[in-house]
Design a protein around this motif. Structure first.
Motif, PDB file in Angstrom:
ATOM      1  N   MET A   1      57.788   3.652  42.150  1.00  0.00           N
ATOM      2  CA  MET A   1      56.338   3.586  42.068  1.00  0.00           C
ATOM      3  C   MET A   1      55.809   4.073  40.727  1.00  0.00           C
ATOM      4  N   LEU A   2      56.470   5.054  40.134  1.00  0.00           N
ATOM      5  CA  LEU A   2      55.956   5.608  38.880  1.00  0.00           C
ATOM      6  C   LEU A   2      56.173   4.629  37.740  1.00  0.00           C
ATOM      7  N   PRO A   3      55.141   4.386  36.943  1.00  0.00           N
ATOM      8  CA  PRO A   3      55.303   3.378  35.888  1.00  0.00           C
ATOM      9  C   PRO A   3      56.362   3.751  34.855  1.00  0.00           C
ATOM     10  N   GLU A   4      56.361   5.016  34.382  1.00  0.00           N
ATOM     11  CA  GLU A   4      57.303   5.340  33.301  1.00  0.00           C
ATOM     12  C   GLU A   4      58.731   5.364  33.823  1.00  0.00           C
ATOM     13  N   ALA A   5      58.864   5.859  35.056  1.00  0.00           N
ATOM     14  CA  ALA A   5      60.201   5.890  35.633  1.00  0.00           C
ATOM     15  C   ALA A   5      60.703   4.485  35.874  1.00  0.00           C
ATOM     16  N   LYS A   6      59.776   3.603  36.175  1.00  0.00           N
ATOM     17  CA  LYS A   6      60.162   2.226  36.439  1.00  0.00           C
ATOM     18  C   LYS A   6      60.836   1.607  35.220  1.00  0.00           C
ATOM     19  N   ARG A   7      60.255   1.932  34.078  1.00  0.00           N
ATOM     20  CA  ARG A   7      60.833   1.385  32.865  1.00  0.00           C
ATOM     21  C   ARG A   7      62.278   1.875  32.690  1.00  0.00           C
ATOM     22  N   LEU A   8      62.425   3.149  32.935  1.00  0.00           N
ATOM     23  CA  LEU A   8      63.752   3.751  32.806  1.00  0.00           C
ATOM     24  C   LEU A   8      64.731   3.072  33.755  1.00  0.00           C
ATOM     25  N   LEU A   9      64.250   2.891  34.967  1.00  0.00           N
ATOM     26  CA  LEU A   9      65.133   2.302  35.974  1.00  0.00           C
ATOM     27  C   LEU A   9      65.538   0.899  35.572  1.00  0.00           C
ATOM     28  N   SER A  10      64.564   0.146  35.107  1.00  0.00           N
ATOM     29  CA  SER A  10      64.898  -1.239  34.782  1.00  0.00           C
ATOM     30  C   SER A  10      65.845  -1.272  33.583  1.00  0.00           C
ATOM     31  N   SER A  11      65.639  -0.363  32.640  1.00  0.00           N
ATOM     32  CA  SER A  11      66.547  -0.376  31.485  1.00  0.00           C
ATOM     33  C   SER A  11      67.949   0.023  31.917  1.00  0.00           C
ATOM     34  N   MET A  12      68.019   0.965  32.840  1.00  0.00           N
ATOM     35  CA  MET A  12      69.332   1.357  33.348  1.00  0.00           C
ATOM     36  C   MET A  12      70.009   0.209  34.054  1.00  0.00           C
ATOM     37  N   HIS A  13      69.179  -0.466  34.839  1.00  0.00           N
ATOM     38  CA  HIS A  13      69.717  -1.602  35.580  1.00  0.00           C
ATOM     39  C   HIS A  13      70.278  -2.638  34.617  1.00  0.00           C
ATOM     40  N   LYS A  14      69.499  -2.885  33.574  1.00  0.00           N
ATOM     41  CA  LYS A  14      69.948  -3.875  32.589  1.00  0.00           C
ATOM     42  C   LYS A  14      71.247  -3.428  31.946  1.00  0.00           C
ATOM     43  N   PHE A  15      71.269  -2.156  31.632  1.00  0.00           N
ATOM     44  CA  PHE A  15      72.447  -1.643  30.939  1.00  0.00           C
ATOM     45  C   PHE A  15      73.693  -1.776  31.808  1.00  0.00           C
ATOM     46  N   VAL A  16      73.534  -1.383  33.063  1.00  0.00           N
ATOM     47  CA  VAL A  16      74.686  -1.446  33.967  1.00  0.00           C
ATOM     48  C   VAL A  16      75.138  -2.888  34.142  1.00  0.00           C
ATOM     49  N   ARG A  17      74.136  -3.784  34.243  1.00  0.00           N
ATOM     50  CA  ARG A  17      74.491  -5.186  34.419  1.00  0.00           C
ATOM     51  C   ARG A  17      75.244  -5.702  33.194  1.00  0.00           C
ATOM     52  N   ALA A  18      74.747  -5.267  32.022  1.00  0.00           N
ATOM     53  CA  ALA A  18      75.419  -5.690  30.795  1.00  0.00           C
ATOM     54  C   ALA A  18      76.842  -5.165  30.758  1.00  0.00           C
ATOM     55  N   GLN A  19      76.987  -3.955  31.219  1.00  0.00           N
ATOM     56  CA  GLN A  19      78.334  -3.366  31.239  1.00  0.00           C
ATOM     57  C   GLN A  19      79.259  -4.169  32.124  1.00  0.00           C
ATOM     58  N   VAL A  20      78.751  -4.491  33.291  1.00  0.00           N
ATOM     59  CA  VAL A  20      79.581  -5.245  34.235  1.00  0.00           C
ATOM     60  C   VAL A  20      79.997  -6.559  33.598  1.00  0.00           C
ATOM     61  N   ARG A  21      79.011  -7.188  32.964  1.00  0.00           N
ATOM     62  CA  ARG A  21      79.311  -8.473  32.342  1.00  0.00           C
ATOM     63  C   ARG A  21      80.342  -8.298  31.225  1.00  0.00           C
ATOM     64  N   PHE A  22      80.132  -7.233  30.457  1.00  0.00           N
ATOM     65  CA  PHE A  22      81.034  -6.963  29.329  1.00  0.00           C
ATOM     66  C   PHE A  22      82.471  -6.776  29.820  1.00  0.00           C
ATOM     67  N   TYR A  23      82.594  -6.013  30.884  1.00  0.00           N
ATOM     68  CA  TYR A  23      83.946  -5.762  31.373  1.00  0.00           C
ATOM     69  C   TYR A  23      84.579  -7.021  31.941  1.00  0.00           C
ATOM     70  N   SER A  24      83.740  -7.833  32.590  1.00  0.00           N
ATOM     71  CA  SER A  24      84.326  -9.059  33.122  1.00  0.00           C
ATOM     72  C   SER A  24      84.763  -9.962  31.974  1.00  0.00           C
TER      73      SER A  24
END
Lengths: 780, 683
Positions: free
Chosen positions: A725-748
């Protein structure tokens, strides 16, 4: 069917070896002869000297303390085999006969002691073998019918029993005693020995009536025996058969012995002996006495016992107090025999087992329960005054002496000082100020009890130091001297007591805080949280982050609530405050550096490796501050000091149970701002981790990726809905999500590359495997 | 020039033995190296790292430690419990003295080279005095349980540091007592305590002891207080070897993961007094355990179980940033292990304890450059000849007609007659081999297969006549006019049977009974006599001058050789540092000479002009793209082909047919045990 025959033993001893070790090696061979084979061990170690020693199980002397008539081959006659009564010269006449040849090799190579020790060991081995073989012969009826399977079964049983016995050495079971020996403590020699007839069981411990110097025993629950020193045969002594089953006989100095019946009735011995068949009333119904104890209160003997009632849902645990006035008039006595239910403990779930309790004063009772906790109860108001969890389990033994509890739990003997307030309602409901009833004082390793004098000296010196009105530095110096002197195995226990004493003083005297000494002690890596549980609490109170950091790094057993409290303190503390403190920055210094000009200096320092110097190294810290100014996603969201503190927290190993516990705390109270900050920091750490090929951070105390992930998951689990719900935290979460997804892709992708590389290599190998070819080469 | 049919042979299954230990002699710039099979080699760094001497191994003689003492004497010690001195002139162990302490794990010589200390299995450290002609037991130092795995003298010679399992001891040499005992594992928590093996140790003059242990730590101790000064963990696996520079400001550490690390004593702050050991450079040249390292003034040298000797020059110590600063790797020996029977098209491979004889395949097709021709007959493994006894083979040879095989071990010389009957082959030992002074260091058959030349010690060569059908006779022994103590290690005979050239260990190339080639202060790596002109071709390990052509009839260098010396060779040619190991001639074209080293094959055409420094030296691929007239302008004498690497042997079978024997590094690696597992990609 085993056809074992026993005869003589020959002990062949040999000594001398060049290996500097202590070893005893016994080799056995059995032959059906009279010991006439002199060359049986010729295959083994021919060159060594040997001494041959004949042992005759019938006529050789054995130490008096092992002697039993029933095991004397001279008198023993086997029922089943008809063997026995080995009279003088049995070796020539007796058939069948077997000789057990033993080759005993003792090695003990210590200069100057070798001969003596080896001879002594030979002597001991000889005695053991002699007694063992005498018993083997005397017990022939028991093993004669056994098949091999029976033997194995028996061995297994005995093995289990031995294990049980060795593990619970402190709690010997009373019921199994079939004969009672009165022993003088000094030389352990029995002064007398009596045994009941075969088939009779002594059902309660034998006591001595101090008034008359008579012994009182009860066998088969109802039969009372009383005898004196000079009586030899138990069958011929005074006997009284009672109408009810006796639970226990208690004997007190300067008082009549008290007989407690299973029904809860109590009689003095005199009263009972006047009319052995008198009716005994049942005080308790469908409850079982588990424990009883008698003592004198004033001039009155008091007997208390614990009963247990098993119902469908609960196990009640009641404490009755039976008052027996010391009056001669028997009629009056019956009237004054009053009992009242003093305390009713209810413990749900499990059967009360191995409990014990002591009475502290007229209103307080301490109970050591099977649920592994020590509790102190106020009997007047029926309230719990204090309790202490003992996670290692107890053996149910509790003693009390001079305002101290002694009890064992696990492998540890714990000593707890207690103090009972005068009983008042305020104290009972816990409203009284400073009602500190239980206070852990010292913590001894069971193995180190022999070295008590050292500990005592430590404590006395330390207390002397504490009492003197000296300044803190003086105390520190003295302690340091004291501790430098002792480098002994029980050092840990001593340190523990010293530290906890220091902490106690810290609590009472806010100005007193021997910080440097504490840090030094913790850095020795010999402390643990359980040794000084208040240390971290005090440090938390004083906001001494450096001490906390070291504690977190060094202590293996920090409970969740302290971890959580640390986290909270670390996050809430301001950076300005942190800059004034000296935090060990070693762990973070190697990767919180962005500016290239700083980089070189720092990596070199890290390569150098020592943290102590780093703390004083001011230039590095200032360098860090500059970096901190540039606030960006790429940069560490917290100051270097704070980062170091948080990192030390992350390194703590989180097991599943701990994670759950922490999650509860997070759910309850953790501030959203802090969790966001912490999450950002974790994110940063994760990014840093992933930058490196081996996914570990540099430095000695760096968390692994999985540890970081654990913390992240913990935070997200606890606060995900709110965070979204928090706007600033949301940004953090989405960036984390992106990062993790990128990592997964990178490893694959990496995996794919690896696969294709392998394929390439395979193809290349195929071409190269051609070991021979004829090619055309043109040289111009 | 034309097309060659190249028989590319890759079935020589040579696996060089791993490097076990090394010792560097600073004065003579020589490196002694012992391999796991007991072979000892001496490399001369002044002569372009040429392998000057090689003493073949022995099955029961393992070498755990080597050291130079008393000038240029080389001592070795091993698990058989003996101290062995190597006779570097006759290239065999001179004598062995029993240490009486069980297997010897370590040996160290003091700075003067007058005393040797050995560390034994039983935990004793013994001192031996180096006396002329031998070593003499001096005394036993304090014995403690645990094998002594490494030893190091204090430069002053008063103390010895001995590394053992879990502890280091410092021994006072004069009293023989233990002066200090340092527990290496003291600081490890009890729960994590494992056995810690101190693999290597160094004692600095400042009193610092450096140890490397099985936990991968390099630790610096103060010996007098027994305290740890500094500890660096370089590897998760063991740190096996350690060496200190002479100035004691730099050390090199080898680990079992194949990496080497340099540590340097550097000031903490620029200009400050306080100095600290800092890990400065990591190198990963090996795939397997680095068992031995040496720190020379200008280079780090490491030897591993993957049989590689790696010389890594220190950039800051090298004056000119040129070819001197290049990393060098040696895997294959600089000795001839392959001999070729040209007429019979047979190859004889020499292994450490057996020989293999192969027949080359053939084809009946022709093709263009780079094409692989289909085989009409596969190569054939004809026979395997196992040497009896524990000794390794010194040298071997097959006669050009392929019907004689000879080999020699340290104590025995064998000659076999091989009979080819169609596809069948039978072998018969030749009886009555003359009793010669052994070992033989080189064997050479005359081109008509009538005589066998056996190189022996003191510069002498035995000539043995080979008689049909399977007999031999010792004709005579050729001795150099000026006596020499060194053994002959290279031979070359002329096609007409009149001339024989021999090179002995003091680099003197002699033509027996005729003359001596002017001495040149560098090792000879190959020589051959031209079949048509009887010119002797010599290549030296020093590439600065490199090639000489010496006319035997005229007893002087030829005009071509003089012109080469005057004009100088190409810059790139001079910078090569791998020695030329074989020279062969084109029988049909007198001006063509075949040379090869490990990395290249070169056909030298004397009729063409020498390249100048501006021309491209390796120009084959560019020449192929040029048109015919342009080509002529670009042609020069050196026709270099780098297609075949690493090259063990190359020879011309006839004017259009070449044979090359390669041993790819991947094949060697495939036969080594798997290295320490290392994580990749965070898997």
């Amino acid at each position: 069917m085993l056809q074992r025959r026993l005869g003589i033993i020959i002990l062949i001893q040999s000594q001398c070896s060049f290996l500097p070790k202590f070893s005893i090696h016994i080799e056995t061979k059995y032959e059906d002869n009279k010991g006439s084979n002199d060359s049986i061990f010729d295959n083994e170690a021919k060159d060594l000297e040997r001494e041959v020693c004949f042992i005759d199980i019938a006529s050789d002397e054995i130490p008096e303390r092992y002697y039993k008539e029933s095991e004397d081959p001279k008198y023993f006659k086997s029922q089943k085999t008809g063997r026995g009564q080995l009279k003088e010269g049995w070796r020539e006449t007796h058939q069948p006969i077997m000789c057990s040849y033993k080759l005993v090799t003792v090695k003990f190579e210590v200069w100057g002691l070798q001969t003596r020790v080896e001879q002594f060991v030979h002597k001991v081995v000889r005695d053991i073998l002699l007694i063992g073989h005498r018993q083997a012969f005397a017990w022939v009826d028991e093993w004669y019918d056994m098949t091999m399977d029976d033997v194995r079964e028996y061995e297994k049983n005995m093995h289990e029993k031995t294990n049980i016995k060795v593990c619970n050495q402190h709690s010997s079971t009373v019921d199994e005693i079939e004969s009672h020996a009165k022993a003088r403590v000094s030389d352990q020699k029995p002064l007398g020995c009596w045994s009941v007839k075969h088939g009779q069981i002594i059902t309660c411990p034998v006591v001595c009536n101090f008034e008359t110097h008579e012994y009182i025993a009860v066998h088969d629950n109802k039969v009372l025996r009383i005898w004196k020193d000079k009586d030899v045969n138990l069958d011929k002594v005074f006997k009284a058969t009672l109408s009810a089953e006796v639970y226990r006989v208690h004997s007190l100095p300067h008082a009549e012995p008290l007989v407690l019946f299973r029904g809860g009735g109590v009689r003095t011995l005199d009263v009972l002996l006047e009319a052995p068949q008198q009716e005994i009333e049942d005080v308790i119904s469908d409850e079982v006495i588990k424990w009883s104890e008698a003592f004198l209160e004033g001039q009155q003997p008091v007997l208390i016992f614990v009963t247990e009632k098993v119902s469908l849902t609960n196990v009640y645990d009641s404490i009755y107090k039976v008052l027996i006035p010391l009056q001669q008039n028997s009629e009056e006595e019956e009237q004054t025999l009053s009992k009242s239910l003093l305390l009713n403990l209810s413990i749900s779930g499990s059967v009360l087992k191995g409990t014990s309790f002591v009475v502290l004063d007229k209103d307080h009772v301490a109970v050591l329960g099977s649920l592994a906790c020590l509790t102190i109860w106020n009997t007047k108001f029926q309230t719990l005054q204090a309790s202490k969890e003992l996670p290692l389990g107890t053996s149910g033994q509790l003693w009390c002496y001079g305002e101290k509890f002694f009890f064992t739990h696990g492998k540890v003997l714990t000593v707890v000082i207690y103090k009972c307030e005068t009983s008042s309602l305020a104290a009972a409901v816990g409203k009284l100020k400073d009602s500190q009833t239980s206070d852990l004082c010292s913590f001894l390793n069971w193995n180190t009890l022999q070295d008590e004098e050292l500990l005592v000296s430590c404590q006395s010196q330390q207390s002397a130091a504490l009492k003197s009105e000296s300044t803190m530095t003086v105390i520190e110096d003295e302690l340091r001297q004291l501790l430098s002197k002792v480098q002994r195995p029980d050092f840990q226990a001593a340190i523990g007591s010293v530290i906890s004493a220091l902490i106690n003083r810290c609590k009472t005297d806010p100005a007193f805080y021997p910080r440097n000494f504490l840090i030094q002690m913790i850095q020795k890596r010999e402390l643990s949280y359980s040794l000084c549980p208040d240390l971290m609490a005090v440090a938390l109170e004083k906001k001494d982050v450096h001490l906390l950091q070291i504690c977190l790094q060094r202590f293996p057993d920090i409970p969740e609530e302290i971890t959580y409290a640390c986290l909270k303190v670390f996050l809430s503390i301001s950076d300005e405050y942190l800059e004034r403190t000296d935090v060990d920055l070693e762990s973070v210094i190697s990767y919180i550096d962005i500016e290239p000009n700083n980089k070189e200096v720092k990596t070199e320092v890290v390569e150098n490796g020592f943290s102590t110097e780093l703390e004083e190294d001011g230039c590095d810290v200032t360098g860090m501050k500059e970096i901190h100014m540039m606030d960006s996603v790429e940069f560490c969201p917290v100051g270097p000091q704070k980062a170091a503190l948080l990192l030390s927290l992350c390194v703590i190993a989180l097991c599943r149970a701990k994670l759950l516990g922490l999650k509860c705390f997070f759910l309850q109270t953790f501030s959203l701002f802090f969790s966001q900050l912490f999450l950002r920091y974790l994110h940063y750490l994760y990014v840093k981790c992933s930058e490196r090929i081996n996914t570990t951070l540099p430095g000695v105390l760096s968390p692994t990726v999985s540890q970081i992930m654990d913390w992240m998951c913990l935070l997200l689990d606890a606060h995900f809905t709110v965070m979204v719900m928090l706007p600033e935290a949301k940004r953090l979460l989405s960036s984390m999500h992106k990062f993790v997804r990128a990592q997964v892709r990178f490893y694959s992708e990496l995996n794919k590359i690896e696969g294709s590389l392998q394929e390439l290599q395979r193809i290349k190998c195929q071409t190269d495997t051609q070991a021979y070819s004829i090619e055309v080469l043109e040289l111009i | 020039m034309g097309e060659f049919e190249v028989h590319r042979v890759r079935f020589f299954g040579l696996v060089p033995a791993g490097v076990r230990c090394m010792a560097y002699q600073h004065r003579g710039c020589r490196l002694a190296l012992a391999r796991t099979d007991g072979a000892v080699e001496v490399y001369n760094f002044a002569a372009n790292y040429f392998m000057e001497k090689a003493i073949p191994g022995h099955q029961t003689r393992s070498v755990e430690a080597l050291c130079w003492a008393a000038g240029e004497r080389l001592f070795g010690a091993g698990l058989c419990g003996d101290i062995t001195e190597y006779d570097l002139e006759r290239l065999h162990p001179a004598y062995a003295v029993d240490g009486f302490g069980g297997p010897i794990w370590s040996m160290a010589a003091n700075n003067d080279g007058t005393q040797l200390a050995i560390g034994c299995e039983d935990g004793s450290v013994k001192l031996f005095q180096v006396v002329p002609g031998g070593v003499q037991f001096e005394k036993n130092l304090d014995r403690q349980k645990g094998r002594v795995l490494c030893l190091s003298w204090h430069p002053s010679g008063t103390h010895l540091a001995a590394g053992s399992i879990n502890f280091i001891r410092v021994l006072d040499v004069r009293s023989g007592r233990t002066a200090q005992r340092i527990m290496v594992n003291y600081h490890v928590p009890k729960s994590k305590k494992r056995e810690c093996v101190v693999w290597s140790i160094a004692f600095l003059s400042s009193g610092t002891i450096i140890s490397s242990d099985s936990f991968g730590r390099v630790q610096f101790w103060d010996w007098e207080r027994g305290t740890l000064q500094d500890s660096h963990t370089v590897s998760t696996s063991a740190a096996l070897s350690l060496a200190v520079s002479e100035e004691e400001d730099s050390i090199v550490v080898g680990t079992s993961a194949g990496a080497t690390y340099q540590f340097q004593l550097l000031p903490v702050k620029t200009g400050g007094q306080e100095k600290r050991w800092v890990k400065t450079k990591p190198f990963q040249h090996h795939t397997h355990d680095v068992r031995a390292v040496v720190h020379t003034p200008t280079a780090l040298i490491s030897g591993g179980l993957d049989a590689q000797l790696v010389i890594r020059p220190l950039m800051e110590k090298v004056q000119k940033k040129s070819y001197d600063a290049v990393l060098r790797k040696f895997t294959l020996p600089h000795r001839r292990l392959v001999s070729c029977a040209r007429k019979a098209r047979l190859l004889l491979f020499q292994f450490s304890q057996h020989l293999e004889l192969w027949r080359l395949g053939s084809t009946n097709k022709t093709g263009k450059d780079g094409e692989v021709l289909p085989l009409s007959r596969m190569p054939e493994h004809l026979l395997q000849l196992k040497s009896k006894g524990p000794e390794h083979i010194y040298c071997s040879c097959v006669s050009p007609c392929g019907s004689w095989i000879a080999y020699s071990t340290a104590s025995r010389f064998h000659l076999y007659r091989v009979q080819h009957e169609g596809d069948n082959i039978s072998i018969k030992k030749v009886p009555g081999v003359p009793k010669l002074l052994l070992p033989a260091y080189q064997l050479q058959c005359a081109s008509d297969s009538g005589r066998l030349f056996i190189a022996s010690d003191r510069g002498s060569v035995h000539v043995v006549q080979l008689l049909e059908p399977g007999g031999c006779k010792h004709l005579h022994t050729l001795r150099p006019p000026a006596g020499t103590r060194e053994a002959v290690y290279l031979l070359a005979s002329s096609a007409d049977g009149n001339w024989l050239a021999a090179v002995s260990g003091d680099w003197e190339a002699g033509l027996c009974h005729h003359c001596t080639v002017p001495t040149y202060s560098c090792a000879v790596t190959a020589l051959a006599i031209h079949p048509a002109t009887n010119n002797l071709f010599i290549s030296y390990s020093d590439q600065q001058v490199g090639l000489f052509e010496f006319s035997i009839p005229e007893k002087q260098y030829t005009a071509w050789s003089r012109s080469v010396q005057n004009s100088g060779l190409h810059r790139l040619w001079l910078e090569r540092d791998s020695p030329i190991t074989h020279i062969a001639f084109n029988p049909k074209n007198t001006s063509q000479i075949l040379l090869h080293d490990v990395y290249m094959l070169c056909v030298l055409d004397k009729s063409l002009p020498l390249p100048d420094n501006n021309a491209l030296l390796v120009n084959q691929s560019t020449l192929k793209q040029l048109s015919e007239p342009a080509r002529h302008r670009q042609l020069h004498a050196f026709k270099i082909c780098k297609k075949f690497q690493p090259l063990l042997f190359a020879d011309l079978l006839d004017e259009r047919c070449l044979v090359t024997v390669e041993r790819p590094a991947a094949d060697i690696n495939a036969e080594l045990p798997p290295p320490v597992q290392q994580k990749k990609f965070g898997t």
